[in-house]
Design an enzyme around this catalytic site. Structure first.
Site, PDB file in Angstrom:
ATOM      1  N   LYS A  83       1.318   5.038   5.579  1.00 25.28           N
ATOM      2  CA  LYS A  83       0.000   4.647   6.082  1.00 25.28           C
ATOM      3  C   LYS A  83      -0.219   5.338   7.427  1.00 25.28           C
ATOM      4  O   LYS A  83       0.615   5.225   8.337  1.00 25.28           O
ATOM      5  CB  LYS A  83      -0.029   3.122   6.239  1.00 25.28           C
TER       6      LYS A  83
HETATM    7  O1  G3P Z   1      -3.824  -4.033   6.385  1.00 28.41           O
HETATM    8  C1  G3P Z   1      -5.008  -3.656   6.976  1.00 28.41           C
HETATM    9  C2  G3P Z   1      -6.125  -4.681   6.986  1.00 28.41           C
HETATM   10  O2  G3P Z   1      -6.239  -5.284   5.736  1.00 28.41           O
HETATM   11  C3  G3P Z   1      -6.100  -5.643   8.127  1.00 28.41           C
HETATM   12  O3  G3P Z   1      -6.974  -6.733   7.962  1.00 28.41           O
HETATM   13  O4  G3P Z   1      -7.794  -8.956   8.665  1.00 28.41           O
HETATM   14  O5  G3P Z   1      -6.467  -7.567  10.289  1.00 28.41           O
HETATM   15  O6  G3P Z   1      -8.791  -6.939   9.692  1.00 28.41           O
HETATM   16  P1  G3P Z   1      -7.537  -7.591   9.214  1.00 28.41           P
END
Ligand code: G3P
Length: 217
Positions: A83
């Protein structure tokens, strides 16, 4: 649509995997920091549970540092996907890794043109963050629709992972748009299954069954 779980928690991954619907896992530094374990050991444990791709994020900000980290992360397991944030250095690293046959997931995508460049650099996946766009009063799912349209226009094979999902509605709309993958927090996966009419229906069936048994006695 494939379903990934967005967590680094082994218990959550096991439970989602037991449901028989899990196609992969995405992690990030924040999620791994919550697990209080050595990140590589944690990733190793995750890779033992799921057969599908497991995204592991690089920390370096320069392309060569990212590539070095990627080489190291790939040693953990054959299902690791690297990633990488969509930046100038991230694109350079993506190009190098794609030439080496290493699959990448370009993350922190907030614009369709970032997604186009990610694909051109050879990204296997791109991750538009819908929830974080909603947080700043921008319709996050419009980004997914735009990427889907652009990738379709040019027959681009980079898969769209809808990320930063906060609710079942995000999942529903991602599926309506035709996103390849939704990466979903455990709590939202459990919400997908819930419907009050299902619970009421089961209760009614069981009551009627009990009544029948009682009249038979
Ligand atoms: O893994 C990346 C993403 O899904 C993070 O989500 O909730 O931290 O914006 P969030």
């Amino acid at each position: 649509m494939k379903i990934f779980i967005d967590t680094a928690n082994v218990e959550e991954i096991k439970q989602a995997n037991d449901l028989g619907v899990l196609d992969g896992v995405t992690t990030n530094p924040t999620l791994l920091s919550r697990e209080k374990n050595n990140p590589k050991k944690q990733l190793e444990a995750i890779c033992k549970i799921v057969n599908g791709p497991v995204s592991a994020e690089v920390i370096a900000l320069d392309a060569l540092g990212m590539v070095r980290e990627a080489d190291d992360l790939c040693k953990i397991s054959g299902n690791i996907v690297i990633k990488i944030p969509i930046t100038t250095e991230g694109l350079k690293a993506t190009k190098i890794l794609s030439t080496k046959g290493i699959k990448t997931n370009l993350t922190l995508c907030f614009s369709p043109l970032q997604a186009l460049l990610a694909a051109k650099a050879g990204a296997g996946y791109v991750s538009p963050f819908v929830g974080r766009l909603d947080d700043v009063s921008t319709e996050g799912l419009n980004l997914v629709a735009d990427i889907k349209l652009i990738y379709g226009n040019y027959g681009i094979s980079t898969e769209i992972i809808v990320a930063s999902i906060r609710s079942p509605m995000h999942v529903l709309e991602a599926a309506r748009i035709g996103a390849d993958i939704a990466t979903i927090p455990f709590k939202v996966i459990t919400q997908l299954l819930k419907h009050p009419l299902t619970d009421i229906g089961i209760e009614r069936f069981l009551n009627d069954w009990d009544n029948l048994k009682r009249t038979e006695r």
